[in-house]
Enzyme design. Structure first.
Site, PDB file in Angstrom:
ATOM      1  N   TYR A  72       0.827  -1.227   0.000  1.00  0.00           N
ATOM      2  CA  TYR A  72       0.000   0.000   0.000  1.00  0.00           C
ATOM      3  C   TYR A  72       0.852   1.265   0.000  1.00  0.00           C
ATOM      4  CZ  TYR A  72      -4.462  -2.303  -0.047  1.00  0.00           C
ATOM      5  OH  TYR A  72      -5.548  -3.031  -0.466  1.00  0.00           O
TER       6      TYR A  72
ATOM      7  N   GLN B  88     -15.699   4.607  -6.369  1.00  0.00           N
ATOM      8  CA  GLN B  88     -15.139   3.413  -5.718  1.00  0.00           C
ATOM      9  C   GLN B  88     -13.642   3.600  -5.541  1.00  0.00           C
ATOM     10  OE1 GLN B  88     -16.882  -0.363  -7.720  1.00  0.00           O
ATOM     11  NE2 GLN B  88     -17.352   1.303  -9.106  1.00  0.00           N
ATOM     12  N   ASN B  89     -13.102   4.664  -6.082  1.00  0.00           N
ATOM     13  CA  ASN B  89     -11.648   4.835  -6.087  1.00  0.00           C
ATOM     14  C   ASN B  89     -11.144   5.306  -4.729  1.00  0.00           C
ATOM     15  OD1 ASN B  89     -11.873   4.106  -8.702  1.00  0.00           O
ATOM     16  ND2 ASN B  89     -11.574   6.160  -9.558  1.00  0.00           N
TER      17      ASN B  89
ATOM     18  N   ALA C 254     -12.513   7.939 -20.263  1.00  0.00           N
ATOM     19  CA  ALA C 254     -12.971   9.034 -19.400  1.00  0.00           C
ATOM     20  C   ALA C 254     -12.373  10.375 -19.828  1.00  0.00           C
ATOM     21  CB  ALA C 254     -12.598   8.723 -17.950  1.00  0.00           C
TER      22      ALA C 254
ATOM     23  N   SER D 263     -15.850  -2.032 -13.857  1.00  0.00           N
ATOM     24  CA  SER D 263     -16.236  -3.326 -14.421  1.00  0.00           C
ATOM     25  C   SER D 263     -17.590  -3.760 -13.877  1.00  0.00           C
ATOM     26  CB  SER D 263     -15.173  -4.381 -14.100  1.00  0.00           C
ATOM     27  OG  SER D 263     -14.998  -4.463 -12.698  1.00  0.00           O
TER      28      SER D 263
ATOM     29  N   HIS E 204     -15.297   2.913  -1.154  1.00  0.00           N
ATOM     30  CA  HIS E 204     -14.266   1.945  -0.740  1.00  0.00           C
ATOM     31  C   HIS E 204     -13.154   2.617   0.061  1.00  0.00           C
ATOM     32  CE1 HIS E 204     -15.680  -0.959  -4.145  1.00  0.00           C
ATOM     33  NE2 HIS E 204     -16.449  -0.993  -3.078  1.00  0.00           N
TER      34      HIS E 204
ATOM     35  N   PRO F 237     -14.534   2.210 -22.442  1.00  0.00           N
ATOM     36  CA  PRO F 237     -14.107   1.758 -23.771  1.00  0.00           C
ATOM     37  C   PRO F 237     -14.474   0.303 -24.041  1.00  0.00           C
ATOM     38  CG  PRO F 237     -12.202   2.051 -22.327  1.00  0.00           C
ATOM     39  CD  PRO F 237     -13.385   2.590 -21.595  1.00  0.00           C
TER      40      PRO F 237
ATOM     41  N   CYS G  30      -7.624  -0.291  17.048  1.00  0.00           N
ATOM     42  CA  CYS G  30      -8.592   0.570  17.749  1.00  0.00           C
ATOM     43  C   CYS G  30      -9.259   1.557  16.798  1.00  0.00           C
ATOM     44  CB  CYS G  30      -7.941   1.310  18.923  1.00  0.00           C
ATOM     45  SG  CYS G  30      -6.954   2.752  18.446  1.00  0.00           S
TER      46      CYS G  30
HETATM   47  C1  BJW Z   1     -11.762   2.671 -18.515  1.00  0.00           C
HETATM   48  C2  BJW Z   1     -10.568   3.207 -18.916  1.00  0.00           C
HETATM   49  C3  BJW Z   1     -10.593   4.550 -19.276  1.00  0.00           C
HETATM   50  C4  BJW Z   1     -10.173   1.188 -18.428  1.00  0.00           C
HETATM   51  N1  BJW Z   1     -11.730   5.243 -19.199  1.00  0.00           N
HETATM   52  N2  BJW Z   1     -12.893   3.365 -18.451  1.00  0.00           N
HETATM   53  C5  BJW Z   1     -22.496 -10.399  -4.233  1.00  0.00           C
HETATM   54  C6  BJW Z   1     -22.079 -11.360  -5.143  1.00  0.00           C
HETATM   55  C7  BJW Z   1     -20.784 -11.861  -5.128  1.00  0.00           C
HETATM   56  C8  BJW Z   1     -19.855 -11.427  -4.174  1.00  0.00           C
HETATM   57  C9  BJW Z   1     -20.254 -10.456  -3.271  1.00  0.00           C
HETATM   58  C10 BJW Z   1     -21.558  -9.967  -3.311  1.00  0.00           C
HETATM   59  N3  BJW Z   1     -21.663  -9.036  -2.324  1.00  0.00           N
HETATM   60  C11 BJW Z   1     -20.461  -8.919  -1.690  1.00  0.00           C
HETATM   61  C12 BJW Z   1     -19.589  -9.807  -2.237  1.00  0.00           C
HETATM   62  C13 BJW Z   1     -18.154 -10.006  -1.855  1.00  0.00           C
HETATM   63  C14 BJW Z   1     -17.227  -8.942  -2.407  1.00  0.00           C
HETATM   64  C15 BJW Z   1     -17.375  -8.927  -3.929  1.00  0.00           C
HETATM   65  O1  BJW Z   1     -18.048  -8.126  -4.510  1.00  0.00           O
HETATM   66  N4  BJW Z   1     -16.682  -9.844  -4.602  1.00  0.00           N
HETATM   67  C16 BJW Z   1     -16.761  -9.942  -6.060  1.00  0.00           C
HETATM   68  C17 BJW Z   1     -15.437  -9.467  -6.671  1.00  0.00           C
HETATM   69  C18 BJW Z   1     -17.075 -11.361  -6.440  1.00  0.00           C
HETATM   70  N5  BJW Z   1     -17.520  -7.634  -1.809  1.00  0.00           N
HETATM   71  C19 BJW Z   1     -17.017  -7.262  -0.642  1.00  0.00           C
HETATM   72  O2  BJW Z   1     -16.316  -8.020   0.020  1.00  0.00           O
HETATM   73  C20 BJW Z   1     -17.400  -5.891  -0.139  1.00  0.00           C
HETATM   74  N6  BJW Z   1     -17.838  -5.981   1.211  1.00  0.00           N
HETATM   75  C21 BJW Z   1     -18.967  -6.597   1.558  1.00  0.00           C
HETATM   76  O3  BJW Z   1     -19.757  -7.037   0.753  1.00  0.00           O
HETATM   77  O4  BJW Z   1     -19.165  -6.638   2.916  1.00  0.00           O
HETATM   78  C22 BJW Z   1     -20.289  -7.332   3.439  1.00  0.00           C
HETATM   79  C23 BJW Z   1     -20.294  -7.086   4.928  1.00  0.00           C
HETATM   80  C24 BJW Z   1     -21.406  -6.514   5.505  1.00  0.00           C
HETATM   81  C25 BJW Z   1     -21.411  -6.283   6.882  1.00  0.00           C
HETATM   82  C26 BJW Z   1     -20.288  -6.603   7.651  1.00  0.00           C
HETATM   83  C27 BJW Z   1     -19.171  -7.151   7.063  1.00  0.00           C
HETATM   84  C28 BJW Z   1     -19.169  -7.399   5.681  1.00  0.00           C
HETATM   85  C29 BJW Z   1     -16.171  -4.974  -0.104  1.00  0.00           C
HETATM   86  C30 BJW Z   1     -15.593  -4.752  -1.426  1.00  0.00           C
HETATM   87  C31 BJW Z   1     -14.287  -3.955  -1.290  1.00  0.00           C
HETATM   88  C32 BJW Z   1     -13.577  -3.794  -2.632  1.00  0.00           C
HETATM   89  N7  BJW Z   1     -12.243  -3.349  -2.397  1.00  0.00           N
HETATM   90  C33 BJW Z   1     -11.404  -3.071  -3.563  1.00  0.00           C
HETATM   91  C34 BJW Z   1      -9.962  -2.808  -3.053  1.00  0.00           C
HETATM   92  C35 BJW Z   1      -9.874  -1.460  -2.351  1.00  0.00           C
HETATM   93  C36 BJW Z   1      -8.522  -1.275  -1.713  1.00  0.00           C
HETATM   94  C37 BJW Z   1      -7.425  -1.164  -2.728  1.00  0.00           C
HETATM   95  O5  BJW Z   1      -7.453  -0.273  -3.568  1.00  0.00           O
HETATM   96  O6  BJW Z   1      -6.502  -1.972  -2.630  1.00  0.00           O
HETATM   97  O7  BJW Z   1     -11.922  -1.952  -4.272  1.00  0.00           O
HETATM   98  S1  BJW Z   1     -11.359  -4.375  -4.790  1.00  0.00           S
HETATM   99  C38 BJW Z   1     -11.249  -3.289  -6.158  1.00  0.00           C
HETATM  100  O8  BJW Z   1     -12.414  -3.480  -6.985  1.00  0.00           O
HETATM  101  C39 BJW Z   1     -11.345  -1.852  -5.588  1.00  0.00           C
HETATM  102  C40 BJW Z   1     -12.300  -1.203  -6.553  1.00  0.00           C
HETATM  103  O9  BJW Z   1     -12.906  -0.063  -5.987  1.00  0.00           O
HETATM  104  C41 BJW Z   1     -13.260  -2.326  -6.861  1.00  0.00           C
HETATM  105  C42 BJW Z   1     -14.031  -2.117  -8.153  1.00  0.00           C
HETATM  106  O10 BJW Z   1     -13.186  -2.136  -9.259  1.00  0.00           O
HETATM  107  P1  BJW Z   1     -13.470  -1.151 -10.476  1.00  0.00           P
HETATM  108  O11 BJW Z   1     -13.395   0.225 -10.045  1.00  0.00           O
HETATM  109  O12 BJW Z   1     -14.711  -1.576 -11.155  1.00  0.00           O
HETATM  110  O13 BJW Z   1     -12.188  -1.429 -11.403  1.00  0.00           O
HETATM  111  P2  BJW Z   1     -11.903  -2.617 -12.434  1.00  0.00           P
HETATM  112  O14 BJW Z   1     -10.440  -2.699 -12.579  1.00  0.00           O
HETATM  113  O15 BJW Z   1     -12.622  -3.857 -12.072  1.00  0.00           O
HETATM  114  O16 BJW Z   1     -12.545  -2.106 -13.796  1.00  0.00           O
HETATM  115  C43 BJW Z   1     -12.010  -1.012 -14.520  1.00  0.00           C
HETATM  116  C44 BJW Z   1     -12.934  -0.663 -15.660  1.00  0.00           C
HETATM  117  O17 BJW Z   1     -12.466   0.532 -16.251  1.00  0.00           O
HETATM  118  C45 BJW Z   1     -12.998  -1.715 -16.766  1.00  0.00           C
HETATM  119  O18 BJW Z   1     -14.357  -1.963 -17.109  1.00  0.00           O
HETATM  120  C46 BJW Z   1     -12.270  -1.045 -17.954  1.00  0.00           C
HETATM  121  O19 BJW Z   1     -12.825  -1.396 -19.226  1.00  0.00           O
HETATM  122  C47 BJW Z   1     -12.507   0.409 -17.668  1.00  0.00           C
HETATM  123  N8  BJW Z   1     -11.500   1.306 -18.198  1.00  0.00           N
HETATM  124  N9  BJW Z   1      -9.591   2.196 -18.869  1.00  0.00           N
HETATM  125  C48 BJW Z   1     -12.858   4.588 -18.790  1.00  0.00           C
HETATM  126  N10 BJW Z   1      -9.445   5.138 -19.691  1.00  0.00           N
HETATM  127 ZN    ZN Z   2      -4.803   1.932  18.082  1.00  0.00          ZN
END
Ligand code: BJW
Ligand code: ZN
Length: 246
Positions: free
Chosen positions: A67, A101-102, A238, A196, A119, A221, A130
């Site tokens: 990180y 989400q960023n 974007a 995505s 996120h 795209p 803590c």
């Molecule tokens: C362009 C471009 C250009 C390229 N212009 N576009 C239901 C079903 C299945 C699973 C689950 C569910 N509900 C929950 C889950 C579990 C899980 C989940 O979703 N898993 C799936 C992957 C299967 N979710 C969680 O665990 C979440 N928490 C939760 O549900 O808690 C429940 C709970 C309740 C109460 C108590 C306790 C628990 C939390 C999710 C956290 C996600 N974290 C991350 C990491 C953040 C930290 C870090 O940065 O390291 O967040 S994962 C990562 O993915 C990050 C992003 O915000 C997130 C989304 O990704 P994003 O933004 O969509 O990016 P990409 O890379 O996937 O896509 C990029 C897109 O851009 C593409 O489409 C390209 O084409 C496009 N692109 N260039 C415009 N120039």
């Molecule tokens: Zn502490």
């Protein structure tokens, strides 16, 4: 009618707009997306070893170093024309909510205000044990790209520092999630940029908006999990598309 004209018309007709951005929003600033191609972070790194609370418990030094590397990448990146266009639209319009989400701060650095971070935020460092907020100390200066680095210790309880992001299996910040749901349920247009649409619950927001009567427009795209439910898909990046909406 050209797609850009159709999107402009949707924007003009909407009284209330929610923009949902994902990693693709920051791609043209040089910040890697998570999925897609060989360059996505999850193609190069295992999320189970880096982006869960269990991973941090198992190897805090590995997770912290990763990180810190990500933080350096964000620090050296600059917002692009698309970030600036969204900030300008937000200044010009009433009824404008920016949900991201960023975990980077490029929307804010471009001038957007009241950004809803679903996120979390990379730099909102806090104690793993803590949850007290922690500030970067002087000893953190001079980042070296190394595989392991011990996280700084919390001045209150001695627990390890963690980035302010939401890992897999963790709940989204409640106030951010509730504000995002309320905004999509009362808006006329959800503009989805660069996600995505596979990570839940954030990925459900466009559909919640659509069910409540909003139009859904996607800028990406590539096709995504959002494309089938979007009224309009503008296959553009974007930085190329968003300035055309000004
Ligand atoms: C362009 C471009 C250009 C390229 N212009 N576009 C239901 C079903 C299945 C699973 C689950 C569910 N509900 C929950 C889950 C579990 C899980 C989940 O979703 N898993 C799936 C992957 C299967 N979710 C969680 O665990 C979440 N928490 C939760 O549900 O808690 C429940 C709970 C309740 C109460 C108590 C306790 C628990 C939390 C999710 C956290 C996600 N974290 C991350 C990491 C953040 C930290 C870090 O940065 O390291 O967040 S994962 C990562 O993915 C990050 C992003 O915000 C997130 C989304 O990704 P994003 O933004 O969509 O990016 P990409 O890379 O996937 O896509 C990029 C897109 O851009 C593409 O489409 C390209 O084409 C496009 N692109 N260039 C415009 N120039
Ligand atoms: Zn502490």
């Amino acid at each position: 009618m050209a797609t850009v004209s159709k999107v402009r018309r949707c924007l003009e007709q909407a009284r209330s707009v929610v923009v949902l951005t994902g990693a693709g929003m920051s791609a043209e600033s040089g910040i890697a997306t998570f999925r897609g191609g060989d360059h996505g972070l999850w193609a190069r790194f295992d999320p189970a070893r880096l982006a869960t609370p269990e991973a941090f418990r198992a190897d805090p030094d590995l997770v912290w170093a990763w990180y810190r590397w990500r933080m350096e990448g964000v620090r050296s990146a600059q917002p692009h024309a698309g970030h600036h266009a969204l900030a300008e639209l937000g200044r010009r319009r009433a009824g404008w909510t920016l949900v991201t989400q960023n975990v980077d701060d490029l929307h804010e650095r471009a001038g957007s205000r009241d950004v809803i971070h679903l996120h979390g935020e990379l730099f909102a460092i806090r104690c793993f044990d803590c949850h007290a907020s922690m500030r970067e100390g002087e000893s953190w200066a001079g980042f070296e790209p190394i595989l392991r680095q011990a996280p700084p210790r919390c001045p209150q309880c001695g627990g390890p520092a963690r980035p302010g992001v939401v890992w897999f299996g963790e709940a989204l910040p409640e106030s951010a999630w509730c504000a995002a749901v309320a905004a999509v349920e009362r808006c006329d247009l959800v503009l989805v940029v660069g996600t995505s649409g596979v990570v839940h619950p954030a990925a459900a927001l466009p559909e919640l908006g659509r069910r409540a009567g909003a139009r859904v427009v996607e800028i990406n795209p590539e096709s995504s999990a959002i494309t089938p439910l979007a009224h309009l898909h503008w296959p553009a990046t974007a930085a190329a598309a968003l300035p055309q909406l000004l």
